[in-house]
Design an enzyme around this catalytic site. Structure first.
Site, PDB file in Angstrom:
ATOM      1  N   HIS A 339       0.843  -1.190   0.000  1.00 56.09           N
ATOM      2  CA  HIS A 339       0.000   0.000   0.000  1.00 56.09           C
ATOM      3  C   HIS A 339       0.881   1.243   0.000  1.00 56.09           C
ATOM      4  O   HIS A 339       1.985   1.230   0.570  1.00 56.09           O
ATOM      5  CB  HIS A 339      -0.928   0.016   1.213  1.00 56.09           C
ATOM      6  CG  HIS A 339      -2.010   1.033   1.115  1.00 56.09           C
ATOM      7  ND1 HIS A 339      -1.858   2.332   1.561  1.00 56.09           N
ATOM      8  CD2 HIS A 339      -3.261   0.952   0.597  1.00 56.09           C
ATOM      9  CE1 HIS A 339      -2.977   2.999   1.317  1.00 56.09           C
ATOM     10  NE2 HIS A 339      -3.838   2.190   0.742  1.00 56.09           N
ATOM     11  N   ASP A 398      -7.939  -5.169  -0.339  1.00 56.31           N
ATOM     12  CA  ASP A 398      -8.349  -5.938  -1.509  1.00 56.31           C
ATOM     13  C   ASP A 398      -7.998  -7.410  -1.387  1.00 56.31           C
ATOM     14  O   ASP A 398      -8.560  -8.250  -2.106  1.00 56.31           O
ATOM     15  CB  ASP A 398      -7.699  -5.364  -2.774  1.00 56.31           C
ATOM     16  CG  ASP A 398      -8.197  -3.971  -3.100  1.00 56.31           C
ATOM     17  OD1 ASP A 398      -9.419  -3.770  -3.065  1.00 56.31           O
ATOM     18  OD2 ASP A 398      -7.376  -3.087  -3.373  1.00 56.31           O
TER      19      ASP A 398
END
Length: 461
Positions: A339, A398
């Protein structure tokens, strides 16, 4: 098919032949030397050399934090996400056994505070009145021009709602608030009905349209409208509600929310702004990561027999092939890992993983959950070794969201539309924040690096 209705295969082949010349011209004349980005210190993707976003605005809506600042240094830490200053983990924990919280989250993001019992009751009553699309709209808009990409259908329907609005161009905060709440209430029907229409007209499935029920949560109504029997368990609705909360907002700098700010700053209408944000989220680099994770795991299962899912060596071998561009889509990426902000952990992933495990137990899919958990534990270290990184690589939200949607029986075509439904409150809050505070069109600069040339007369070219 009549020729005037659709181009014949022969005609389309001839057109492709004609296009090849122009395609070559396009590629030949639009290449920029990548060294120029370094020379002019251009922040590609509005990010600095460390990948941190360039500061382009101010917001009070949410805070995304992956570091602790100690003596001026950024020290990696477990991620924290705040909605209007409140930690999202506290929002989830604060439900205190109550089944659903997405509606409270909508209220918090848009109005800047958590509602009391009376405020929430009035809000839910109003939202329930707003959710009906009406038979005429379903017949004339949703059922026409169906296609497999439901995000495209949602854009089309959102833009069509402009025509059904008596005051579409008014961008006063009061009118935009009304439009935003109506879109939040109606998007679930638009998405689910568009999916049913696609399955009926393109796949010859039985068409059924079920109206949402007043008194049910948004998560419950999605499952009610989606499933042929309209049935769902309490845990299923609860997990979907949690997923919607976790996807509702993630700062002003993510691509679709930044799109909201940019388009809103031009003074355009709410429907155009929303359609633009949906278009941004539709991009696979933004909203499609969970489907990539699902496809990657399907490929992993084709290489690692189920009896060997607990064999870490076989999983490591597969993941190394992925990183070396020898397996899956040959992009060299383990999807769902890493991320831009979070370092040690993504708080959304930590929360959703817990509910994914509970749902897997209800569904008898604990072995598959353990496979996900095993890959998560292995992948971060492999990526760090492969790329020689010192920054920790954690799983992002996700990683488990696609798995959750699959366990809920949500078809892949609706993965990203569910994301859009969840993010609509965040987009709305940012649109209102831009309208109320900025009042200046967003216009960054691009450096011209071409060459000035003299005009050549037509006969001399």
């Amino acid at each position: 098919m009549e020729k005037h209705e659709m181009m014949s295969l022969e005609d389309s082949g001839q057109l492709r032949d004609k296009m090849r010349f122009f395609e070559q011209e396009l590629l030949k004349n639009h290449h920029i030397d990548p060294n120029l980005y370094v020379e002019y210190n251009v922040k590609r993707g509005l990010r600095d050399s460390a990948g941190k976003g360039v500061l382009t605005g101010l917001t009070e809506i949410s805070d995304v934090n992956g570091y602790n600042l100690i003596n001026g240094r950024q020290i990696p830490a477990d991620g924290r996400l705040y909605y209007q200053g409140i930690n999202v983990q506290d929002i989830i924990s604060g439900l205190n056994g109550r089944r659903f919280g997405f509606e409270e989250t909508i209220y918090l993001l848009i109005f800047g505070k958590l509602p009391d019992k009376e405020e929430l009751s009035r809000f839910l009553d109003m939202m329930s009145d707003m959710e009906e699309l009406g038979g005429r709209f379903v017949r004339d808009v949703v059922m026409k021009g169906t296609n497999a990409n439901i995000m495209n259908a949602m854009q089309r329907c959102v833009l069509a709602l402009y025509t059904y609005d008596d005051n579409p161009e008014d961008i006063s905060p009061e009118n935009v608030l009304r439009q935003s709440l109506e879109l939040i209430a109606k998007l679930p029907e638009i998405a689910v009905y568009s999916y049913h229409a696609y399955r009926h007209f393109r796949k010859d499935d039985t068409l059924f349209i079920r109206n949402p029920q007043k008194g049910l949560s948004l998560a419950e109504n999605i499952l009610l409208m989606l499933r042929p029997d309209g049935k769902y368990t309490e845990l299923e609705a609860k997990v979907l509600d949690i997923a919607l909360i976790l996807h509702a907002e993630h700062g002003g700098g993510n691509n679709s929310t930044f799109t909201t700010h940019v388009v809103t700053s031009s003074g355009t209408d709410t429907y155009s702004s929303t359609a633009a944000s949906i278009g941004s989220l539709k991009g696979p680099r933004h909203g499609g990561a969970n489907l990539k994770v699902q496809n990657m795991f399907a490929d992993l299962k084709s290489h690692v027999d189920q009896d060997h899912w607990d064999n870490e060596d076989e999983i490591i071998t597969y993941l190394k092939k992925v990183l070396n561009k020898e397996a899956f889509d040959h992009a060299g990426l383990i999807y769902g890992m890493g991320h831009a902000v979070y370092t040690l952990s993504d708080p959304r992933e930590v929360i959703l993983k817990r509910f994914a495990q509970a749902l897997a137990e209800e569904k008898g899919m604990t072995e598959e959950f353990e496979l996900y958990n095993r890959v998560e534990n292995i992948a971060g270290k492999l990526i760090m070794e492969h790329r020689k990184l010192f920054k920790n690589v954690c799983a992002n939200v996700d990683f488990y969201s696609g798995f959750v949607y699959s366990m809920l029986g949500i078809p892949e075509e609706l993965f990203t539309p569910i994301f859009a439904i969840a993010r609509m409150p965040g987009w709305s809050a940012h649109r209102l924040e831009e309208l109320i505070n900025a009042n200046k069109i967003i216009r960054p600069a691009y450096k011209y690096v071409g060459h000035h040339t003299d005009f050549v007369a037509f006969d001399e070219r």
